[in-house]
Design an enzyme around this catalytic site. Structure first.
Site, PDB file in Angstrom:
ATOM      1  N   LYS A  41       0.849  -1.196   0.000  1.00 54.91           N
ATOM      2  CA  LYS A  41       0.000   0.000   0.000  1.00 54.91           C
ATOM      3  C   LYS A  41       0.886   1.247   0.000  1.00 54.91           C
ATOM      4  O   LYS A  41       2.105   1.159   0.199  1.00 54.91           O
ATOM      5  CB  LYS A  41      -0.926  -0.013   1.216  1.00 54.91           C
ATOM      6  N   TYR A 279      11.710  32.519   1.929  1.00 54.75           N
ATOM      7  CA  TYR A 279      10.467  33.090   2.482  1.00 54.75           C
ATOM      8  C   TYR A 279      10.578  33.343   3.977  1.00 54.75           C
ATOM      9  O   TYR A 279      11.102  32.510   4.718  1.00 54.75           O
ATOM     10  CB  TYR A 279       9.306  32.116   2.263  1.00 54.75           C
TER      11      TYR A 279
HETATM   12  C1  PLP Z   1      -3.685  -3.884   8.809  1.00 58.04           C
HETATM   13  C2  PLP Z   1      -2.226  -3.733   8.628  1.00 58.04           C
HETATM   14  N1  PLP Z   1      -1.466  -4.831   8.588  1.00 58.04           N
HETATM   15  C3  PLP Z   1      -0.123  -4.762   8.417  1.00 58.04           C
HETATM   16  C4  PLP Z   1       0.510  -3.536   8.284  1.00 58.04           C
HETATM   17  C5  PLP Z   1       2.013  -3.487   8.122  1.00 58.04           C
HETATM   18  O1  PLP Z   1       2.622  -2.878   9.214  1.00 58.04           O
HETATM   19  P1  PLP Z   1       4.190  -2.652   9.259  1.00 58.04           P
HETATM   20  O2  PLP Z   1       4.494  -1.680   8.174  1.00 58.04           O
HETATM   21  O3  PLP Z   1       4.441  -2.101  10.612  1.00 58.04           O
HETATM   22  O4  PLP Z   1       4.822  -3.972   9.007  1.00 58.04           O
HETATM   23  C6  PLP Z   1      -0.246  -2.367   8.330  1.00 58.04           C
HETATM   24  C7  PLP Z   1       0.407  -1.068   8.217  1.00 58.04           C
HETATM   25  O5  PLP Z   1      -0.057  -0.016   8.471  1.00 58.04           O
HETATM   26  C8  PLP Z   1      -1.650  -2.467   8.492  1.00 58.04           C
HETATM   27  O6  PLP Z   1      -2.426  -1.367   8.537  1.00 58.04           O
END
Ligand code: PLP
Length: 387
Positions: A41, A279
């Site tokens: 993501k 700025y």
């Molecule tokens: C539901 C969920 N699972 C897993 C992860 C992965 O977490 P990490 O980046 O700490 O491994 C996230 C990250 O935000 C998450 O929201």
């Protein structure tokens, strides 16, 4: 928005070898019976969604986790056939498309189940839709409260095409602390959730809760799948996670950061002593100062909090930021770096190949945030170059 229009004034180099290394480290921890699901993501935490996903799969990852449908669309368009797990909310109007793309969905509200029920009753989809019930165990974010689980399961069971593939939960307090009692209390609730569902005669093929910190620290929470984000990219989730790792007397797990953000010098000029720079005139030269102008700013994700605070690397040396970071421009002091010239390479984050490094953690400390935020906020339009 045209996706292929890029802003080439800066670029992000991503090390394929290091991404693959990190995934292999996780395979070593998780073993062969646990699915490895890197989170891609947020543009693969800034590393480039499709590029990182392909490298992870080639290195042995089993599934991919995204936040939203548009990311799954992009992965499928790129020809990726691996299972995709959507961890965030899917709009009711998008559920049909998610099903068409054969996505696994996290579910936690009744409206989504009703709508999915309509989608599968259309007969268009012969395959069952694989659902992962998010169990509320203490994060109070997404999730079905444990006492509501039986009704939620019954609702899913009303629809033939819906299959409970797994139960999922997410830790609230695992990387921010070296005291993991809250996380273990969540695990107890999660196990209780499994018992409740199984007592209803429903099989639970998969249980998963482990993010990077949990996967690194506690073998017993890896269960059937680990959803590893930040550490797949070579970053420790936090200092606390590293300290906990050492306190548990563990050794040998090595992460390699994969991202370097670079730009070039867009002008070099000499500013007399006693002049203001940028700025708000927040910086004044106390000597004749050689200033390099960089063509990046907060629009690119180069945080305004770095103003008068951070530095960049040029020719293996530190060049401090002068004045405020602007929307598209940043000024740095190169007085003590000889012969800086137009279009010389500049490192904004990452290693310079000459022993110098601005780690994501260092950068995050300058602006009072965490490594997660600083890499994910590098603007998506900046090219990702795999090296
Ligand atoms: C539901 C969920 N699972 C897993 C992860 C992965 O977490 P990490 O980046 O700490 O491994 C996230 C990250 O935000 C998450 O929201």
């Amino acid at each position: 928005m045209q996706k292929d229009v890029q802003n080439k004034l800066s670029w992000v180099e991503v090390s394929k070898a290091n991404l693959a290394h990190n995934i292999k480290e996780f395979r070593g921890l998780a073993g062969d019976d646990c699915l490895l699901c890197p989170c891609v993501k947020a543009n693969a935490y800034g590393h480039g969604l499709v590029e990182a996903a392909k490298i992870f799969l080639e290195a042995g990852a089993d599934w991919l986790a995204v936040n939203a449908l548009y990311e799954a669309e992009e992965l499928r368009e790129a020809g990726i056939e691996a299972p995709i797990y959507i961890m965030g909310y899917t709009l009711l109007g998008d559920l049909e498309r998610a099903v068409e793309l054969d996505c696994r969905l996290v579910v936690y509200d009744r409206e989504t189940i009703e709508k999915l029920g309509e989608v599968v009753s259309g007969g268009a989809n012969a395959k069952p839709v694989n659902l992962h019930i998010k169990v509320e165990t203490g994060n109070n974010r997404q999730g079905v409260p444990i006492e509501e689980l039986p009704d939620f399961v019954k609702l899913i069971q009303k629809h033939d095409g819906l299959k409970i593939e797994g139960l999922a939960t997410h830790f609230a307090n695992i990387e921010d602390t070296t005291d993991h009692s809250y996380a273990f209390a969540q695990i107890e609730k999660f196990k209780k959730a499994r018992e409740i569902v199984e007592e209803m005669g429903v099989e639970v093929p998969m249980m998963h809760c482990a993010n990077s910190a949990a996967t690194i620290l506690f073998p017993e929470v890896r269960m059937d799948m680990v959803r590893v984000g930040i550490a797949s990219y070579g970053m420790w989730p936090s200092n606390e996670t590293f300290v906990s790792y050492k306190q548990l007397d563990k050794n040998g797990f090595e992460l390699k950061p994969a991202l370097t953000w670079k730009t070039v010098v867009a002008q070099v000029k000499t500013v007399p002593g006693g002049e203001a720079i940028g700025y708000g005139c927040t910086c004044h030269t106390n000597r004749e100062t050689k200033v390099a102008i960089l063509p990046v700013g907060y629009y690119d994700g180069y945080d305004r909090g770095l103003s008068n605070t951070g530095y960049v690397l040029i020719q293996g040396k530190r060049a401090p930021i002068l004045g405020r970071v602007c929307m598209n421009i940043t000024m740095v002091d190169v007085t003590d770096i000889p012969d800086v010239a137009l279009e010389d390479e500049v490192v904004l984050m990452g290693g310079d190949g000459q022993g110098g490094e601005i780690s994501a953690e260092q950068y995050a400390t300058w602006i009072g945030t965490i490594n997660y935020e600083v890499t994910t906020r590098i603007n998506d339009k900046i090219p990702r170059v795999i090296i």
